[in-house]
Scaffold this motif. Structure first.
Motif, PDB file in Angstrom:
ATOM      1  N   ILE A 131       0.848  -1.203   0.000  1.00 36.90           N
ATOM      2  CA  ILE A 131       0.000   0.000   0.000  1.00 36.90           C
ATOM      3  C   ILE A 131       0.879   1.248   0.000  1.00 36.90           C
ATOM      4  CG2 ILE A 131      -1.647   1.342   1.373  1.00 36.90           C
ATOM      5  CD1 ILE A 131      -2.951  -0.977  -0.129  1.00 36.90           C
ATOM      6  N   ILE A 162       0.745   4.121  -2.871  1.00 37.76           N
ATOM      7  CA  ILE A 162       0.502   5.532  -2.545  1.00 37.76           C
ATOM      8  C   ILE A 162       1.630   6.388  -3.109  1.00 37.76           C
ATOM      9  CG2 ILE A 162       0.393   7.207  -0.657  1.00 37.76           C
ATOM     10  CD1 ILE A 162      -1.139   5.040   0.958  1.00 37.76           C
ATOM     11  N   THR A 200      -2.080   9.596  -4.098  1.00 33.12           N
ATOM     12  CA  THR A 200      -3.119   9.798  -3.087  1.00 33.12           C
ATOM     13  C   THR A 200      -3.757   8.468  -2.697  1.00 33.12           C
ATOM     14  OG1 THR A 200      -4.927  10.098  -4.677  1.00 33.12           O
ATOM     15  CG2 THR A 200      -3.702  12.079  -4.048  1.00 33.12           C
ATOM     16  N   THR A 201      -4.331   8.457  -1.488  1.00 37.48           N
ATOM     17  CA  THR A 201      -5.031   7.252  -1.047  1.00 37.48           C
ATOM     18  C   THR A 201      -6.312   7.059  -1.856  1.00 37.48           C
ATOM     19  OG1 THR A 201      -6.099   8.510   0.728  1.00 37.48           O
ATOM     20  CG2 THR A 201      -4.107   7.276   1.294  1.00 37.48           C
ATOM     21  N   ARG A 202      -6.907   8.152  -2.309  1.00 42.41           N
ATOM     22  CA  ARG A 202      -8.125   8.048  -3.127  1.00 42.41           C
ATOM     23  C   ARG A 202      -7.816   7.332  -4.437  1.00 42.41           C
ATOM     24  NH1 ARG A 202     -11.585  13.179  -3.823  1.00 42.41           N
ATOM     25  NH2 ARG A 202     -12.290  12.416  -1.826  1.00 42.41           N
ATOM     26  N   VAL A 224      -5.402   5.208  -5.023  1.00 42.86           N
ATOM     27  CA  VAL A 224      -5.132   3.800  -4.706  1.00 42.86           C
ATOM     28  C   VAL A 224      -6.450   3.068  -4.480  1.00 42.86           C
ATOM     29  CG1 VAL A 224      -4.061   2.223  -3.055  1.00 42.86           C
ATOM     30  CG2 VAL A 224      -2.844   4.279  -3.768  1.00 42.86           C
ATOM     31  N   ALA A 225      -7.371   3.698  -3.752  1.00 42.05           N
ATOM     32  CA  ALA A 225      -8.671   3.082  -3.475  1.00 42.05           C
ATOM     33  C   ALA A 225      -9.418   2.803  -4.782  1.00 42.05           C
ATOM     34  CB  ALA A 225      -9.497   3.998  -2.571  1.00 42.05           C
ATOM     35  N   GLN A 267     -11.544   4.668   0.404  1.00 42.47           N
ATOM     36  CA  GLN A 267     -10.337   5.401   0.772  1.00 42.47           C
ATOM     37  C   GLN A 267      -9.976   5.115   2.228  1.00 42.47           C
ATOM     38  OE1 GLN A 267     -10.637   9.596   0.017  1.00 42.47           O
ATOM     39  NE2 GLN A 267      -8.620  10.053   0.854  1.00 42.47           N
ATOM     40  N   VAL A 288      -8.007   1.910   2.553  1.00 47.06           N
ATOM     41  CA  VAL A 288      -6.601   2.101   2.174  1.00 47.06           C
ATOM     42  C   VAL A 288      -5.832   2.722   3.328  1.00 47.06           C
ATOM     43  CG1 VAL A 288      -5.040   3.350   0.623  1.00 47.06           C
ATOM     44  CG2 VAL A 288      -7.078   2.238  -0.292  1.00 47.06           C
ATOM     45  N   GLU A 289      -6.435   3.691   3.987  1.00 41.72           N
ATOM     46  CA  GLU A 289      -5.771   4.324   5.129  1.00 41.72           C
ATOM     47  C   GLU A 289      -5.550   3.313   6.259  1.00 41.72           C
ATOM     48  OE1 GLU A 289      -8.415   7.578   5.868  1.00 41.72           O
ATOM     49  OE2 GLU A 289      -7.718   8.667   4.093  1.00 41.72           O
ATOM     50  N   ARG A 347      -2.658   1.101   5.291  1.00 38.98           N
ATOM     51  CA  ARG A 347      -1.376   1.815   5.390  1.00 38.98           C
ATOM     52  C   ARG A 347      -0.903   1.910   6.838  1.00 38.98           C
ATOM     53  NH1 ARG A 347      -1.035   7.993   3.750  1.00 38.98           N
ATOM     54  NH2 ARG A 347      -2.089   8.131   5.731  1.00 38.98           N
TER      55      ARG A 347
END
Length: 185
Positions: A28, A32, A37-39, A41-42, A49, A52-53, A56
């Motif tokens: 992850i 990123i 951005t995490t968005r 990746v999501a 999102q 993903v956070e 991480r």
């Protein structure tokens, strides 16, 4: 089935000079870093999102199998692009590719010869021109059948006709019923 696409992908993985991250947190983090951005990746892996956070931070360590596979595929797709390009460029200009397969090979030949397709196990080194055609076709979004035809043409020239030394009346070689296909370059 995209057998040839998978074979190219396996050959690319063999070229890695370092292995991609194996842990979920590492994968992850890498995604990123690549997608910023995490968005993003999501959206890439098809989760929220917030998930993903959590991945991480290590709060969630075991996603469902399907998501784990998507994460792994996304990482491998982006891992060491320069190494992949350099190896493909070398295959397309100097070294060529080696195709190993077990498939039903059929062909059209003059009357009086045996042109029945039969299973053959072949390991054939194709010249750089065929590697270039194969990579160009894949980049252009060719179907698996179109890429099979490129390999079949290479088999016709190199294996069946031995560079023009035999079987000159041979035309249209086909690859069907592929048991396995592996590429090396």
């Amino acid at each position: 089935m995209a057998e040839i696409e998978d074979a190219i992908e396996r050959a690319d993985r063999e070229a890695f000079t370092r292995q991609p991250p194996k842990t979920l947190k590492g994968q992850i983090g890498y995604l990123i870093k690549q997608l910023k951005t995490t968005r993003a990746v999501a959206e890439e892996i098809g989760v929220s999102q917030r998930s993903v956070e959590r991945y991480r931070k290590g709060q969630r360590k075991h996603p469902p199998q399907a998501i784990t596979e998507r994460i792994d595929a996304a990482v491998r797709q982006r891992w060491q692009p320069q190494v992949r390009r350099r190896r493909q460029q070398q295959a397309a200009t100097t070294t060529g590719i080696t195709v190993e397969t077990r498939a039903r090979c059929g062909y059209t030949a003059p009357i009086g010869t045996t042109d029945d397709g039969r299973f053959r196990r072949l390991t054939v080194h194709l010249p750089p021109a065929y590697a270039q055609r194969l990579f160009n076709a894949r980049d252009a979004g060719a179907t698996d059948q179109q890429m099979r035809q490129i390999i079949a043409e290479g088999f016709k020239e190199i294996y069946f006709q031995d560079g023009g030394a035999r079987a000159t009346g041979l035309s249209d070689v086909t690859l069907n019923d592929i048991d396995y296909l592996d590429l090396d370059y």
